[in-house]
Design a protein around this motif. Structure first.
Motif, PDB file in Angstrom:
ATOM      1  N   LEU A 167       7.161  23.793 -13.833  1.00  0.00           N
ATOM      2  CA  LEU A 167       7.734  22.552 -14.350  1.00  0.00           C
ATOM      3  C   LEU A 167       7.482  21.397 -13.386  1.00  0.00           C
ATOM      4  O   LEU A 167       7.251  20.260 -13.819  1.00  0.00           O
ATOM      5  N   ASP A 168       7.492  21.675 -12.072  1.00  0.00           N
ATOM      6  CA  ASP A 168       7.197  20.626 -11.087  1.00  0.00           C
ATOM      7  C   ASP A 168       5.796  20.078 -11.284  1.00  0.00           C
ATOM      8  O   ASP A 168       5.569  18.855 -11.269  1.00  0.00           O
ATOM      9  N   VAL A 169       4.829  20.981 -11.454  1.00  0.00           N
ATOM     10  CA  VAL A 169       3.433  20.559 -11.657  1.00  0.00           C
ATOM     11  C   VAL A 169       3.309  19.718 -12.915  1.00  0.00           C
ATOM     12  O   VAL A 169       2.675  18.646 -12.929  1.00  0.00           O
ATOM     13  N   LEU A 170       3.941  20.172 -13.992  1.00  0.00           N
ATOM     14  CA  LEU A 170       3.843  19.450 -15.259  1.00  0.00           C
ATOM     15  C   LEU A 170       4.475  18.071 -15.160  1.00  0.00           C
ATOM     16  O   LEU A 170       3.879  17.071 -15.585  1.00  0.00           O
ATOM     17  N   LEU A 171       5.692  18.000 -14.635  1.00  0.00           N
ATOM     18  CA  LEU A 171       6.396  16.718 -14.566  1.00  0.00           C
ATOM     19  C   LEU A 171       5.668  15.735 -13.661  1.00  0.00           C
ATOM     20  O   LEU A 171       5.655  14.529 -13.933  1.00  0.00           O
ATOM     21  N   LYS A 172       5.060  16.227 -12.594  1.00  0.00           N
ATOM     22  CA  LYS A 172       4.290  15.338 -11.719  1.00  0.00           C
ATOM     23  C   LYS A 172       3.114  14.735 -12.497  1.00  0.00           C
ATOM     24  O   LYS A 172       2.854  13.524 -12.429  1.00  0.00           O
ATOM     25  N   GLN A 173       2.425  15.576 -13.231  1.00  0.00           N
ATOM     26  CA  GLN A 173       1.275  15.090 -14.009  1.00  0.00           C
ATOM     27  C   GLN A 173       1.716  14.104 -15.089  1.00  0.00           C
ATOM     28  O   GLN A 173       1.107  13.044 -15.263  1.00  0.00           O
ATOM     29  N   LYS A 174       2.779  14.437 -15.843  1.00  0.00           N
ATOM     30  CA  LYS A 174       3.224  13.561 -16.927  1.00  0.00           C
ATOM     31  C   LYS A 174       3.829  12.272 -16.390  1.00  0.00           C
ATOM     32  O   LYS A 174       3.725  11.212 -17.030  1.00  0.00           O
ATOM     33  N   ALA A 175       4.453  12.334 -15.203  1.00  0.00           N
ATOM     34  CA  ALA A 175       5.000  11.119 -14.601  1.00  0.00           C
ATOM     35  C   ALA A 175       3.888  10.136 -14.268  1.00  0.00           C
ATOM     36  O   ALA A 175       4.037   8.917 -14.449  1.00  0.00           O
ATOM     37  N   LEU A 176       2.758  10.651 -13.793  1.00  0.00           N
ATOM     38  CA  LEU A 176       1.618   9.777 -13.509  1.00  0.00           C
ATOM     39  C   LEU A 176       1.080   9.146 -14.793  1.00  0.00           C
ATOM     40  O   LEU A 176       0.720   7.966 -14.819  1.00  0.00           O
ATOM     41  N   THR A 177       1.020   9.958 -15.862  1.00  0.00           N
ATOM     42  CA  THR A 177       0.560   9.420 -17.148  1.00  0.00           C
ATOM     43  C   THR A 177       1.500   8.321 -17.642  1.00  0.00           C
ATOM     44  O   THR A 177       1.050   7.269 -18.114  1.00  0.00           O
ATOM     45  N   CYS A 178       2.809   8.558 -17.552  1.00  0.00           N
ATOM     46  CA  CYS A 178       3.782   7.553 -17.991  1.00  0.00           C
ATOM     47  C   CYS A 178       3.694   6.290 -17.134  1.00  0.00           C
ATOM     48  O   CYS A 178       3.816   5.165 -17.654  1.00  0.00           O
ATOM     49  N   GLU A 179       3.477   6.446 -15.825  1.00  0.00           N
ATOM     50  CA  GLU A 179       3.331   5.287 -14.951  1.00  0.00           C
ATOM     51  C   GLU A 179       2.129   4.458 -15.346  1.00  0.00           C
ATOM     52  O   GLU A 179       2.188   3.225 -15.389  1.00  0.00           O
ATOM     53  N   ARG A 180       1.047   5.135 -15.669  1.00  0.00           N
ATOM     54  CA  ARG A 180      -0.169   4.422 -16.045  1.00  0.00           C
ATOM     55  C   ARG A 180      -0.001   3.686 -17.377  1.00  0.00           C
ATOM     56  O   ARG A 180      -0.599   2.632 -17.592  1.00  0.00           O
ATOM     57  N   ARG A 181       0.815   4.227 -18.264  1.00  0.00           N
ATOM     58  CA  ARG A 181       1.002   3.613 -19.585  1.00  0.00           C
ATOM     59  C   ARG A 181       2.269   2.761 -19.650  1.00  0.00           C
ATOM     60  O   ARG A 181       2.672   2.344 -20.741  1.00  0.00           O
ATOM     61  N   HIS A 182       2.910   2.562 -18.520  1.00  0.00           N
ATOM     62  CA  HIS A 182       4.104   1.711 -18.444  1.00  0.00           C
ATOM     63  C   HIS A 182       5.220   2.230 -19.354  1.00  0.00           C
ATOM     64  O   HIS A 182       5.849   1.471 -20.103  1.00  0.00           O
ATOM     65  N   ILE A 183       5.465   3.543 -19.265  1.00  0.00           N
ATOM     66  CA  ILE A 183       6.552   4.171 -20.031  1.00  0.00           C
ATOM     67  C   ILE A 183       7.580   4.697 -19.035  1.00  0.00           C
ATOM     68  O   ILE A 183       7.286   5.632 -18.276  1.00  0.00           O
TER      69      ILE A 183
ATOM     70  N   LEU B 251       0.827  -1.204   0.000  1.00  0.00           N
ATOM     71  CA  LEU B 251       0.000   0.000   0.000  1.00  0.00           C
ATOM     72  C   LEU B 251       0.867   1.263   0.000  1.00  0.00           C
ATOM     73  O   LEU B 251       0.577   2.237  -0.691  1.00  0.00           O
ATOM     74  N   ASN B 252       1.944   1.224   0.811  1.00  0.00           N
ATOM     75  CA  ASN B 252       2.839   2.370   0.819  1.00  0.00           C
ATOM     76  C   ASN B 252       3.502   2.593  -0.547  1.00  0.00           C
ATOM     77  O   ASN B 252       3.720   3.730  -0.964  1.00  0.00           O
ATOM     78  N   GLY B 253       3.811   1.497  -1.237  1.00  0.00           N
ATOM     79  CA  GLY B 253       4.381   1.626  -2.577  1.00  0.00           C
ATOM     80  C   GLY B 253       3.421   2.281  -3.547  1.00  0.00           C
ATOM     81  O   GLY B 253       3.815   3.109  -4.380  1.00  0.00           O
ATOM     82  N   LEU B 254       2.125   1.895  -3.434  1.00  0.00           N
ATOM     83  CA  LEU B 254       1.120   2.516  -4.302  1.00  0.00           C
ATOM     84  C   LEU B 254       0.960   3.997  -3.977  1.00  0.00           C
ATOM     85  O   LEU B 254       0.822   4.833  -4.878  1.00  0.00           O
ATOM     86  N   VAL B 255       0.972   4.330  -2.714  1.00  0.00           N
ATOM     87  CA  VAL B 255       0.844   5.731  -2.325  1.00  0.00           C
ATOM     88  C   VAL B 255       2.045   6.534  -2.804  1.00  0.00           C
ATOM     89  O   VAL B 255       1.919   7.686  -3.232  1.00  0.00           O
ATOM     90  N   ASP B 256       3.232   5.927  -2.756  1.00  0.00           N
ATOM     91  CA  ASP B 256       4.442   6.634  -3.154  1.00  0.00           C
ATOM     92  C   ASP B 256       4.421   7.033  -4.628  1.00  0.00           C
ATOM     93  O   ASP B 256       5.087   8.003  -5.023  1.00  0.00           O
ATOM     94  N   ILE B 257       3.658   6.265  -5.435  1.00  0.00           N
ATOM     95  CA  ILE B 257       3.548   6.623  -6.844  1.00  0.00           C
ATOM     96  C   ILE B 257       2.972   8.034  -6.981  1.00  0.00           C
ATOM     97  O   ILE B 257       3.404   8.844  -7.799  1.00  0.00           O
ATOM     98  N   TYR B 258       1.992   8.334  -6.143  1.00  0.00           N
ATOM     99  CA  TYR B 258       1.343   9.644  -6.207  1.00  0.00           C
ATOM    100  C   TYR B 258       2.030  10.679  -5.318  1.00  0.00           C
ATOM    101  O   TYR B 258       1.871  11.877  -5.506  1.00  0.00           O
ATOM    102  N   ASP B 259       2.780  10.195  -4.336  1.00  0.00           N
ATOM    103  CA  ASP B 259       3.393  11.129  -3.399  1.00  0.00           C
ATOM    104  C   ASP B 259       4.841  11.449  -3.755  1.00  0.00           C
ATOM    105  O   ASP B 259       5.503  12.195  -3.058  1.00  0.00           O
ATOM    106  N   SER B 260       5.298  10.863  -4.845  1.00  0.00           N
ATOM    107  CA  SER B 260       6.694  11.097  -5.224  1.00  0.00           C
ATOM    108  C   SER B 260       6.855  12.565  -5.612  1.00  0.00           C
ATOM    109  O   SER B 260       6.298  13.026  -6.589  1.00  0.00           O
ATOM    110  N   SER B 261       7.601  13.267  -4.824  1.00  0.00           N
ATOM    111  CA  SER B 261       7.727  14.707  -5.048  1.00  0.00           C
ATOM    112  C   SER B 261       8.675  14.972  -6.207  1.00  0.00           C
ATOM    113  O   SER B 261       9.649  14.255  -6.413  1.00  0.00           O
ATOM    114  N   VAL B 262       8.341  16.026  -6.985  1.00  0.00           N
ATOM    115  CA  VAL B 262       9.193  16.476  -8.081  1.00  0.00           C
ATOM    116  C   VAL B 262       9.673  17.863  -7.712  1.00  0.00           C
ATOM    117  O   VAL B 262       8.889  18.797  -7.587  1.00  0.00           O
ATOM    118  N   ARG B 263      10.960  18.015  -7.533  1.00  0.00           N
ATOM    119  CA  ARG B 263      11.529  19.292  -7.136  1.00  0.00           C
ATOM    120  C   ARG B 263      12.622  19.670  -8.132  1.00  0.00           C
ATOM    121  O   ARG B 263      13.746  19.178  -8.056  1.00  0.00           O
TER     122      ARG B 263
END
Length: 438
Positions: free
Chosen positions: A299-315, A281-293
């Motif tokens: 750029l932080d906001v954008l990279l966080k959003q695109k990182a989630l998209t890439c995670e969902r598409r296995h890229i 469960l902590n691993g799943l939460v970390d996917i969304y809580d992984s901070s981008v600094r």
């Protein structure tokens, strides 16, 4: 047999001499509009229109005596009839039909004047009999139309004239085109006995140059109209991305709050939940809580959003980004530049058949007083380039392919340059922006 063939050729030349203007105008109109969408029942409409124009020319020459005033009226009637029938056959508005007929009329006159000059040159310099001029002229029209097509028609193919918002410019060009055709042909009538004299030659060369300038002006109008349309689309795209950036920031902030609360709640369960499940469960939460600094909020906001998209598409999204030097750029430009670059990379990865070959590499850093941006990703298939940019693979250049264009526009706005390299199945977008700008 030879006599019959000679009579046939003579009759054809006489028919062309009487109706040549209409036939030449029809050829020019087909060259400019042959690629446009036709209206329903075009297989019937087009032959009927062509026959009607030929019949109009034959009837006019048979009934109306030729003088200065009827010659002026003849060209005006021919031009108007051609525009009406073009609108009847081709799916264009009236303003577009007028534009294409102005272009066709100018091209016809360009071919006419060039053909006549070359025929006269054959007589003066080549020693051919003067009686051969009328026979040589129809043949010499072919290279003139070929030159006109290559220089003025071909660059406009596929570039529809959508919005001609230039006030009186188009009607004035139409009047200018008619004046060129009308008054120069009146001059031809008056100078019929001296078609090889110096006065006629100078006037004919001046007339030919006028046609070149007018055709170049028509091409410039289309280029400017297309540039304005692209600019409007890009502006709307940037406005949409600005609104998307604001929404994304709110969404990311909300996710950060919720994941932070969720991690606290998981920690509160302690030994009441199996440790392996807690770790999962902590691993799943970390996917969304992984901070981008990166040092830049947009750029932080954008990279966080695109990182989630890439995670969902296995890229796999590999990035080494220093966002602090981006402080001179507007947040909306940062969001649009990097957002379009990553979106294009994601789309290219989606086209890969092998999931193992997917990746996006992104590198942003300072190098020798320049902000260096590099985005690399694999791609499948073949890419065609136009003006240094890849052509869209979605099949419609009018409404797609603006992502890369907007990237180049933003880079150039800050005095930088952008380059694209696609080789061996790897696509690389590189941009250099000077950090020390006046």
């Amino acid at each position: 047999m030879s006599c019959n063939w000679s009579d046939l050729v003579r009759s054809a030349v006489m028919f062309f001499d009487d109706n040549g203007f209409m036939l030449e105008l029809m050829v020019a109109a087909v060259l400019f509009t042959g690629w446009l969408d036709r209206r329903r029942h075009a297989a019937v409409r087009v032959p009927v229109a062509l026959i009607a124009l030929v019949c109009l020319s034959v009837a006019w020459n048979a009934v109306i005596p030729e003088n200065t005033w009827t010659l002026i009226a003849q060209y005006m009637v021919y031009f108007a009839a051609s525009a009406v029938l073009l609108h009847w056959c081709v799916d264009v508005r009236w303003s577009q039909a007028l534009f294409y007929m102005v272009a066709a009329g100018t091209l016809q006159h360009f071919a006419f004047r060039g053909g006549r000059l070359m025929a006269a040159a054959l007589h003066v310099f080549g020693g051919t009999p003067e009686s051969w001029v009328d026979y040589a002229y129809p043949v010499l029209l072919v290279p003139m139309y070929a030159i006109g097509y290559a220089a003025f028609v071909r660059p406009l193919r596929g570039r529809r004239v959508e919005n001609l918002g230039y006030g009186l410019i188009l009607p004035l060009l139409a009047g200018m085109s008619l004046c060129v055709s009308v008054f120069t042909n009146v001059f031809n009538t008056l100078a019929a006995d001296d078609l090889t004299g110096s006065t006629y030659t100078v006037f004919a060369l001046f007339d030919l140059v006028n046609c070149v300038f007018l055709l170049a002006l028509l091409r410039e109008i289309v280029d400017r109209e297309r540039a304005e349309e692209d600019s409007n689309v890009l502006q709307r795209l940037l406005e949409q991305q600005k609104a998307q950036m604001e929404q994304s920031k709110e969404t990311i902030d909300l996710i950060n709050v919720k994941t932070h609360d969720l991690k606290k709640q998981l920690a509160a369960f302690g030994d009441r939940i199996d440790p392996d499940e807690i770790e999962e469960l902590n691993g799943l939460v970390d996917i969304y809580d992984s901070s981008v600094r990166t040092g830049n909020e947009a750029l932080d906001v954008l990279l966080k959003q695109k990182a989630l998209t890439c995670e969902r598409r296995h890229i796999p999204f590999n990035r080494m980004v220093d966002g602090r030097p981006l402080s001179f750029m507007r947040p909306t430009d940062i969001y649009a530049l990097f957002g379009n670059a990553i979106d294009n990379a994601i789309e290219a990865n989606d086209g890969m058949a092998d999931d193992a070959g997917r990746y996006i590499d992104m590198d942003v850093r300072c190098r020798r007083g320049m902000l260096a941006i590099r985005v690399e990703n694999p791609y499948a298939g073949h890419l065609d380039f136009s003006d240094g940019l890849p052509r869209t693979t979605k099949g419609d250049d009018r409404y797609h392919g603006f992502g890369v264009r907007s990237i180049r526009m933003i880079v150039e706005r800050y005095g930088g340059t952008m380059a694209i390299d696609a080789d061996g199945g790897v696509f690389r977008l590189t941009a250099l922006i000077p950090l020390n700008r006046d």
